[in-house]
Design a protein around this motif. Structure first.
Motif, PDB file in Angstrom:
ATOM      1  N   THR A 179       0.676  -1.540   0.084  1.00 49.89           N
ATOM      2  CA  THR A 179      -0.060  -0.527   0.214  1.00 49.89           C
ATOM      3  C   THR A 179       1.454   0.687   0.499  1.00 49.89           C
ATOM      4  N   LYS A 180       0.180   2.201  -0.599  1.00 45.35           N
ATOM      5  CA  LYS A 180       0.946   4.022  -0.387  1.00 45.35           C
ATOM      6  C   LYS A 180       1.002   4.406   0.737  1.00 45.35           C
ATOM      7  N   ARG A 181       2.098   4.699   1.846  1.00 46.77           N
ATOM      8  CA  ARG A 181       1.887   5.526   3.400  1.00 46.77           C
ATOM      9  C   ARG A 181       1.722   6.837   3.048  1.00 46.77           C
ATOM     10  N   VAL A 182       0.685   7.297   3.138  1.00 48.23           N
ATOM     11  CA  VAL A 182       0.596   8.871   3.890  1.00 48.23           C
ATOM     12  C   VAL A 182       0.863   8.681   4.639  1.00 48.23           C
ATOM     13  N   VAL A 183       2.195   9.752   5.594  1.00 51.03           N
ATOM     14  CA  VAL A 183       1.702  10.256   6.363  1.00 51.03           C
ATOM     15  C   VAL A 183       1.407  12.261   6.838  1.00 51.03           C
ATOM     16  N   VAL A 184       0.568  12.256   7.375  1.00 49.01           N
ATOM     17  CA  VAL A 184      -0.094  13.624   7.776  1.00 49.01           C
ATOM     18  C   VAL A 184      -0.031  14.311   9.324  1.00 49.01           C
ATOM     19  N   LEU A 185       1.127  15.610   8.848  1.00 57.43           N
ATOM     20  CA  LEU A 185       1.310  16.341  10.686  1.00 57.43           C
ATOM     21  C   LEU A 185       1.247  17.257  10.734  1.00 57.43           C
ATOM     22  N   PHE A 186       0.039  17.395  11.886  1.00 56.34           N
ATOM     23  CA  PHE A 186      -0.637  19.012  12.583  1.00 56.34           C
ATOM     24  C   PHE A 186       0.150  19.477  13.368  1.00 56.34           C
ATOM     25  N   THR A 187       0.486  20.185  13.525  1.00 58.92           N
ATOM     26  CA  THR A 187       1.454  20.680  14.270  1.00 58.92           C
ATOM     27  C   THR A 187       1.191  22.496  13.882  1.00 58.92           C
ATOM     28  N   ASP A 188       1.581  23.220  15.158  1.00 63.55           N
ATOM     29  CA  ASP A 188       1.207  25.156  15.379  1.00 63.55           C
ATOM     30  C   ASP A 188       2.382  25.518  15.994  1.00 63.55           C
ATOM     31  N   ASP A 189       3.800  24.274  15.554  1.00 67.38           N
ATOM     32  CA  ASP A 189       5.018  25.412  16.780  1.00 67.38           C
ATOM     33  C   ASP A 189       6.417  24.535  15.842  1.00 67.38           C
ATOM     34  N   THR A 190       7.064  24.864  16.543  1.00 69.39           N
ATOM     35  CA  THR A 190       8.343  24.574  15.430  1.00 69.39           C
ATOM     36  C   THR A 190       9.081  22.953  16.301  1.00 69.39           C
ATOM     37  N   TYR A 191       9.667  22.565  15.922  1.00 69.57           N
ATOM     38  CA  TYR A 191      10.748  21.458  15.955  1.00 69.57           C
ATOM     39  C   TYR A 191      11.821  21.368  16.596  1.00 69.57           C
ATOM     40  N   HIS A 192      11.779  21.022  17.572  1.00 74.54           N
ATOM     41  CA  HIS A 192      13.716  20.236  18.349  1.00 74.54           C
ATOM     42  C   HIS A 192      13.937  19.324  16.766  1.00 74.54           C
ATOM     43  N   VAL A 193      15.888  19.357  17.181  1.00 77.59           N
ATOM     44  CA  VAL A 193      16.415  19.076  15.987  1.00 77.59           C
ATOM     45  C   VAL A 193      17.581  18.412  17.082  1.00 77.59           C
ATOM     46  N   ALA A 194      18.430  17.568  16.172  1.00 75.99           N
ATOM     47  CA  ALA A 194      19.545  17.166  16.433  1.00 75.99           C
ATOM     48  C   ALA A 194      20.610  17.703  17.038  1.00 75.99           C
ATOM     49  N   GLY A 195      21.187  17.440  18.101  1.00 77.17           N
ATOM     50  CA  GLY A 195      22.005  18.704  18.670  1.00 77.17           C
ATOM     51  C   GLY A 195      21.110  19.261  20.142  1.00 77.17           C
ATOM     52  N   HIS A 196      19.657  19.697  20.288  1.00 82.69           N
ATOM     53  CA  HIS A 196      18.790  20.571  21.211  1.00 82.69           C
ATOM     54  C   HIS A 196      19.540  19.648  22.632  1.00 82.69           C
TER      55      HIS A 196
END
Length: 200
Positions: free
Chosen positions: A131-148
């Motif tokens: 199957t084709k996999r669809v991922v939908v992200l709902f967010t209203d803010d920024t994100y942490h990244v590697a190093g944080h």
């Protein structure tokens, strides 16, 4: 206010294989109301106009339960699969509505780690082979990244697997990087990562 939505999916033209859609969201005041009453029904209606009875699931995230990112006592968490793919949309909506409001301890949250976990947990999510996999992200803010994570002494690189290392869960390794998560999503979906934006 705009709600950033990121979709990781293979090509979904009319000729593509069956799809499964998984939503990744944080229960927040604005997004909670909009998603429950407008966006969530809109997603269900939209995907079903393309493929009737599309299975849809939902996962949630807050942040690492360690100050200043979040706290264990407040019930914060990096990632949780709340509902595997299902065609029972009443259960889908009630599952989202039942998520407790969580704010974390700082504006950035663990969206990237949540997307990574969805990518590496296809069986838990309920994605079927072929199957084709669809991922939908709902967010209203920024994100942490590697190093944080170094700000609180978390220096072990994220190993990009399905184990949320540490106690509390997720505090034993750093956040993943954008490129790492994008590659995992592409690898698992056999497709591309495309940023989209919807406004209420």
């Amino acid at each position: 206010m705009g709600v950033p939505i990121f979709a990781a999916t293979a090509c979904c033209a009319a000729a593509c294989a069956c799809i499964g859609v998984h939503l990744v969201a944080r229960r927040m005041t604005f997004v909670g109301s909009a998603l429950t009453h407008t966006l969530l029904p809109g997603v269900v209606s939209g995907v079903n106009s393309f493929q009737p009875s599309t299975p849809i699931g939902i996962s949630s995230f807050v942040d690492k339960p360690v100050s200043p990112f979040g706290t264990n006592s407040s019930g914060d968490y990096v990632y949780r699969t709340d509902l595997p793919l299902t065609t029972d949309y009443a259960v889908l909506q009630s599952t989202y509505s039942a998520l407790a409001l969580r704010y974390g301890g700082d504006p950035p949250e663990s969206q990237l780690e949540a997307l990574l976990q969805v990518a590496v947990r296809p069986t838990e999510i309920g994605f079927r082979a072929g199957t084709k996999r669809v991922v939908v992200l709902f967010t209203d803010d920024t994100y942490h990244v590697a190093g944080h994570g170094a700000a609180v002494g978390i220096t072990t690189p994220n190993n990009l697997d399905a184990v949320l290392n540490g106690s509390p869960a997720g505090t034993g390794e750093d956040y993943p990087g954008v490129a790492q998560v994008a590659q995992k999503l592409v690898d698992e979906a056999a497709g591309a990562v495309e940023p989209l934006t919807l406004s209420n």
